[in-house]
Design a protein around this motif. Structure first.
Motif, PDB file in Angstrom:
ATOM      1  N   ASP B  13       0.820  -1.211   0.000  1.00 37.43           N
ATOM      2  CA  ASP B  13       0.000   0.000   0.000  1.00 37.43           C
ATOM      3  C   ASP B  13       0.857   1.266   0.000  1.00 37.43           C
ATOM      4  OD1 ASP B  13      -2.105  -1.654   0.035  1.00 37.43           O
ATOM      5  OD2 ASP B  13      -2.529  -1.462   2.181  1.00 37.43           O
ATOM      6  N   ASP B  14       2.085   1.151   0.576  1.00 30.76           N
ATOM      7  CA  ASP B  14       2.890   2.362   0.735  1.00 30.76           C
ATOM      8  C   ASP B  14       3.870   2.593  -0.409  1.00 30.76           C
ATOM      9  OD1 ASP B  14       4.289   0.118   1.357  1.00 30.76           O
ATOM     10  OD2 ASP B  14       5.462   1.032   2.965  1.00 30.76           O
ATOM     11  N   VAL B  15       3.704   1.874  -1.505  1.00 31.37           N
ATOM     12  CA  VAL B  15       4.621   2.090  -2.630  1.00 31.37           C
ATOM     13  C   VAL B  15       4.228   3.374  -3.351  1.00 31.37           C
ATOM     14  CG1 VAL B  15       5.466   1.223  -4.835  1.00 31.37           C
ATOM     15  CG2 VAL B  15       5.006  -0.357  -2.977  1.00 31.37           C
ATOM     16  N   GLY B  16       5.114   4.354  -3.313  1.00 30.53           N
ATOM     17  CA  GLY B  16       4.849   5.604  -4.000  1.00 30.53           C
ATOM     18  C   GLY B  16       5.262   5.494  -5.455  1.00 30.53           C
ATOM     19  N   PRO B  17       4.840   6.438  -6.272  1.00 34.05           N
ATOM     20  CA  PRO B  17       5.186   6.372  -7.698  1.00 34.05           C
ATOM     21  C   PRO B  17       6.683   6.465  -7.947  1.00 34.05           C
ATOM     22  CG  PRO B  17       4.092   8.453  -7.157  1.00 34.05           C
ATOM     23  CD  PRO B  17       3.975   7.573  -5.964  1.00 34.05           C
ATOM     24  N   ASP B  18       7.434   7.040  -7.002  1.00 38.45           N
ATOM     25  CA  ASP B  18       8.877   7.181  -7.203  1.00 38.45           C
ATOM     26  C   ASP B  18       9.696   6.268  -6.301  1.00 38.45           C
ATOM     27  OD1 ASP B  18       8.756   9.258  -9.200  1.00 38.45           O
ATOM     28  OD2 ASP B  18       7.983  10.546  -7.601  1.00 38.45           O
ATOM     29  N   ARG B  61       6.482   5.191 -11.615  1.00 36.72           N
ATOM     30  CA  ARG B  61       6.251   6.349 -12.492  1.00 36.72           C
ATOM     31  C   ARG B  61       7.071   6.225 -13.780  1.00 36.72           C
ATOM     32  NH1 ARG B  61       4.604  11.401 -11.084  1.00 36.72           N
ATOM     33  NH2 ARG B  61       5.361  11.246  -8.954  1.00 36.72           N
ATOM     34  N   ARG B  62       8.371   5.900 -13.633  1.00 37.53           N
ATOM     35  CA  ARG B  62       9.228   5.818 -14.819  1.00 37.53           C
ATOM     36  C   ARG B  62       8.764   4.695 -15.756  1.00 37.53           C
ATOM     37  NH1 ARG B  62      14.049   8.218 -15.458  1.00 37.53           N
ATOM     38  NH2 ARG B  62      13.571   7.566 -17.572  1.00 37.53           N
ATOM     39  N   PHE B  63       8.348   3.588 -15.165  1.00 36.90           N
ATOM     40  CA  PHE B  63       7.937   2.483 -16.009  1.00 36.90           C
ATOM     41  C   PHE B  63       6.609   2.798 -16.707  1.00 36.90           C
ATOM     42  CE2 PHE B  63       6.236  -1.890 -16.692  1.00 36.90           C
ATOM     43  CZ  PHE B  63       7.146  -2.220 -17.681  1.00 36.90           C
ATOM     44  N   ALA B  64       5.704   3.442 -15.974  1.00 37.81           N
ATOM     45  CA  ALA B  64       4.417   3.823 -16.582  1.00 37.81           C
ATOM     46  C   ALA B  64       4.646   4.772 -17.771  1.00 37.81           C
ATOM     47  CB  ALA B  64       3.529   4.492 -15.535  1.00 37.81           C
ATOM     48  N   GLU B  65       5.600   5.691 -17.594  1.00 43.88           N
ATOM     49  CA  GLU B  65       5.916   6.623 -18.696  1.00 43.88           C
ATOM     50  C   GLU B  65       6.476   5.857 -19.894  1.00 43.88           C
ATOM     51  OE1 GLU B  65       6.980  10.423 -15.774  1.00 43.88           O
ATOM     52  OE2 GLU B  65       8.592   9.355 -16.832  1.00 43.88           O
ATOM     53  N   HIS B  66       7.310   4.857 -19.591  1.00 44.24           N
ATOM     54  CA  HIS B  66       7.901   4.062 -20.680  1.00 44.24           C
ATOM     55  C   HIS B  66       6.812   3.309 -21.451  1.00 44.24           C
ATOM     56  CE1 HIS B  66      10.951   1.646 -22.748  1.00 44.24           C
ATOM     57  NE2 HIS B  66      10.194   0.582 -22.495  1.00 44.24           N
ATOM     58  N   VAL B  67       5.906   2.676 -20.696  1.00 46.95           N
ATOM     59  CA  VAL B  67       4.833   1.906 -21.339  1.00 46.95           C
ATOM     60  C   VAL B  67       3.906   2.835 -22.117  1.00 46.95           C
ATOM     61  CG1 VAL B  67       2.838   0.410 -20.921  1.00 46.95           C
ATOM     62  CG2 VAL B  67       4.960   0.025 -19.660  1.00 46.95           C
ATOM     63  N   ALA B  68       3.615   4.006 -21.532  1.00 50.49           N
ATOM     64  CA  ALA B  68       2.755   4.972 -22.231  1.00 50.49           C
ATOM     65  C   ALA B  68       3.402   5.396 -23.547  1.00 50.49           C
ATOM     66  CB  ALA B  68       2.511   6.183 -21.335  1.00 50.49           C
ATOM     67  N   GLY B  69       4.723   5.562 -23.521  1.00 51.49           N
ATOM     68  CA  GLY B  69       5.469   5.919 -24.734  1.00 51.49           C
ATOM     69  C   GLY B  69       5.338   4.850 -25.796  1.00 51.49           C
ATOM     70  N   LEU B  70       5.386   3.584 -25.379  1.00 47.39           N
ATOM     71  CA  LEU B  70       5.220   2.473 -26.327  1.00 47.39           C
ATOM     72  C   LEU B  70       3.840   2.499 -26.950  1.00 47.39           C
ATOM     73  CD1 LEU B  70       6.676  -0.592 -24.370  1.00 47.39           C
ATOM     74  CD2 LEU B  70       7.709   0.578 -26.302  1.00 47.39           C
ATOM     75  N   SER B  71       2.840   2.721 -26.090  1.00 48.76           N
ATOM     76  CA  SER B  71       1.452   2.703 -26.569  1.00 48.76           C
ATOM     77  C   SER B  71       1.243   3.804 -27.603  1.00 48.76           C
ATOM     78  CB  SER B  71       0.490   2.911 -25.393  1.00 48.76           C
ATOM     79  OG  SER B  71       0.766   1.957 -24.400  1.00 48.76           O
ATOM     80  N   THR B  72       1.820   4.982 -27.329  1.00 46.03           N
ATOM     81  CA  THR B  72       1.683   6.108 -28.249  1.00 46.03           C
ATOM     82  C   THR B  72       2.342   5.775 -29.590  1.00 46.03           C
ATOM     83  OG1 THR B  72       1.809   7.562 -26.349  1.00 46.03           O
ATOM     84  CG2 THR B  72       2.117   8.574 -28.506  1.00 46.03           C
ATOM     85  N   ALA B  73       3.541   5.179 -29.495  1.00 48.96           N
ATOM     86  CA  ALA B  73       4.288   4.857 -30.713  1.00 48.96           C
ATOM     87  C   ALA B  73       3.551   3.847 -31.575  1.00 48.96           C
ATOM     88  CB  ALA B  73       5.661   4.318 -30.338  1.00 48.96           C
TER      89      ALA B  73
END
Lengths: 450, 75
Positions: B13-18, B61-73
């Motif tokens: 529960d305490d895992v923050g995005p960073d 957060r970093r991984f979500a950004e990476h995956v979002a980048g893939l989806s966009t591409a």
């Protein structure tokens, strides 16, 4: 046992060096510091040393580790090889810890190759009557040839062959033993085999080791992702060779240990139970009498004798560990894989022999630690001493640090031998974990830090 | 999914995005690859393991950004 001196050295990620270059790989990532932790494990070979033996390591064994080992009767003549510039052991400035996951630690190099390039190391080994490398790799064979003793080790082609899971699986099939895998040679065969096996299934690289080279396939989507990764390599001409098995509901993992003499005569040295985290080895200790009795009734030791015969017939001699499994329903899977080399289980067995002389038993424990700035192995050893749980020889229980000389922030790996009275290893382990905590360190990914 | 891979069901529960998953939770190479394979399955994306950078995986957060980048591409 020989009365002469023995030289010990070794490269712990042996399977990497046996693996044919043209084989497709399973998807994998290399975490930062992972290989340096494995490279530094060679100082564990101190546990095999008799007084007067020579131990050649990649990094110097820290004085505090040597002193601790001497206190429990383990002495040896240490020598650390001189690394060549530009290797993973002496990275050029600015190239260490590169960001790419697949090449994070720079080009790998065996300690055998480092020894070959170090005249003083070669001299020390050549002066010993016996050689005990951790494993016989191509670089080990080249070193032996250079030192004028190519026949003192089994042929590397044989060693590589018998260490393949494909070879051990062939033995399982030939003997009609339970637990045979299905060997697949294309991405399509992989998919078909997993679908036939059902989910979850495990897919293994023939040269994978603990924590690497095996994946649990839990869903059709995960299978599709692995199939894609393998298929891409197949399309580029890579050869596919993988093994597919069900995920067995297991009661325990254990390993049987053998010594195969050059003439083929084999000795069963003992059985160790292993504690694993996923597919990763975390520790080992002697099998309890209950398990040993079950194994005797199930004919396990007869299977070990058959494995020894098969290894000898193939032209192998030296130490071998047979990884095995007892399932929840009592079924014995006697041969999961064969490690025709030294192993942590064998080391644990050797240390247990010494412990028994004092009425104690030995549990070997691996700790992957997060380490604060400024702390090192000396910090941990001091806390163990302060807590009164550092082993000092004799019948008083305690923990001996076997390896961890390179421990530094942000983290690293330590191996401890826990010498305790039978049935008291858990309490000693809790004491050790409390000392870890008092040293400002934290076991990574473990739930039961004190 | 991460809790399952780390075998810490109900404890994240305490895992923050960073939060640094390697340093704080001891995410190892096998758990990482298992996590990535499940991401491919669940979100119907294809990861290129050769080009993944460690920095892409250190935090959610970093991984979500990476995956979002893939989806966009892929669009």
């Amino acid at each position: 046992m020989t009365s002469g001196r023995t030289a010990h050295w070794g490269t712990f990620d042996a399977e990497r060096w046996w693996r044919p270059h043209d084989l497709a790989v399973l998807p994998a990532v290399t975490m930062p510091g992972g290989r340096s932790a494995v490279d530094a494990m060679d100082e564990l070979l101190a546990g095999f040393c008799r007084p007067g033996d020579v131990l050649v390591t990649r990094h110097p064994v820290a004085d505090v580790v040597r002193d601790g080992l001497a206190a429990c009767g383990i002495t040896f003549e240490p020598y650390a090889v001189s690394p060549a510039p530009g290797t993973a052991d002496r990275p050029d400035p600015g190239t260490a810890d590169g960001p790419a996951l697949s090449t994070a630690d720079g080009p790998p190099v065996t300690v055998d190759a480092m020894i070959a390039a170090d005249p003083a190391a070669r001299e020390r080994i050549a002066a010993c009557e016996e050689w005990q490398p951790y494993a016989v790799l191509p670089d080990t064979a080249a070193l032996a040839a250079r030192l004028g003793g190519p026949d003192r080790l089994p042929p590397v082609s044989v060693v590589a062959e018998v260490n393949s899971k494909t070879w051990s699986d062939g033995l399982v099939r030939k003997r009609g033993l339970p637990g045979a895998a299905r060997v697949v040679r294309s991405a399509g065969e992989l998919e078909a085999a997993v679908l036939e096996c059902g989910f979850p299934a495990v897919v293994k690289d023939p040269y994978g080791v603990s924590g690497r080279g095996a994946l649990e396939l839990t869903t059709p989507g995960v299978l599709a992702a692995v199939r894609r990764a393998v298929g891409r390599q197949e399309a580029k001409g890579r050869r596919v060779e993988l093994l597919v098995q069900p995920v067995y509901p297991k009661r325990c993992d254990f390993s049987g240990h053998l010594a195969v003499a050059p003439g083929g005569r084999a000795t069963v040295l003992g059985v160790q139970t292993m504690s694993n985290r996923g597919f990763r080895h975390m520790g080992s200790q002697p099998a309890d009498p209950g398990l040993t009795a079950v194994l005797m009734r199930a004919g396990y030791f007869d299977v070990l004798a058959e494995v020894a015969d098969a290894l000898a017939d193939a032209g192998y001699w030296g130490p071998a560990g047979v990884d095995s499994m007892l399932l929840d329903d009592g079924t014995l899977i006697p041969v999961l894989e064969i490690n025709a080399r030294h192993s942590l289980g064998l080391l644990s067995l050797r240390l247990d022999e010494q412990a028994r002389e004092h009425g104690l038993r030995c549990r070997l424990r691996q700790l992957d630690l997060a380490v604060p700035e400024g702390a090192d192995i000396g910090t941990l050893c001091a806390e163990l001493r302060r807590a009164g749980c550092r082993y000092g020889g004799g019948p008083h229980p305690g923990a001996a640090v076997l390896a961890g000389s390179t421990l530094a922030a942000p983290g690293g790996r330590v191996h401890c031998a826990l010498f305790s009275r039978p049935d008291d290893a858990d309490r000693l382990e809790r004491q050790v974990l409390a000392a870890v905590s008092a040293a400002g360190m934290r076991p990574r990914g473990e739930e039961h830090a004190a | 999914m991460l809790a399952d891979v780390l075998q810490k069901e109900g404890e994240l529960d305490d895992v923050g995005p960073d939060t640094d998953l390697v340093e704080e939770y001891g995410l190892d190479s096998l758990q990482t690859i298992s996590f990535l394979l499940r991401i491919e399955d669940t979100f119907d994306v294809e990861l290129d393991y050769d080009s993944l950078q460690l920095s892409d995986l250190r935090s959610i957060r970093r991984f979500a950004e990476h995956v979002a980048g893939l989806s966009t591409a892929e669009r």
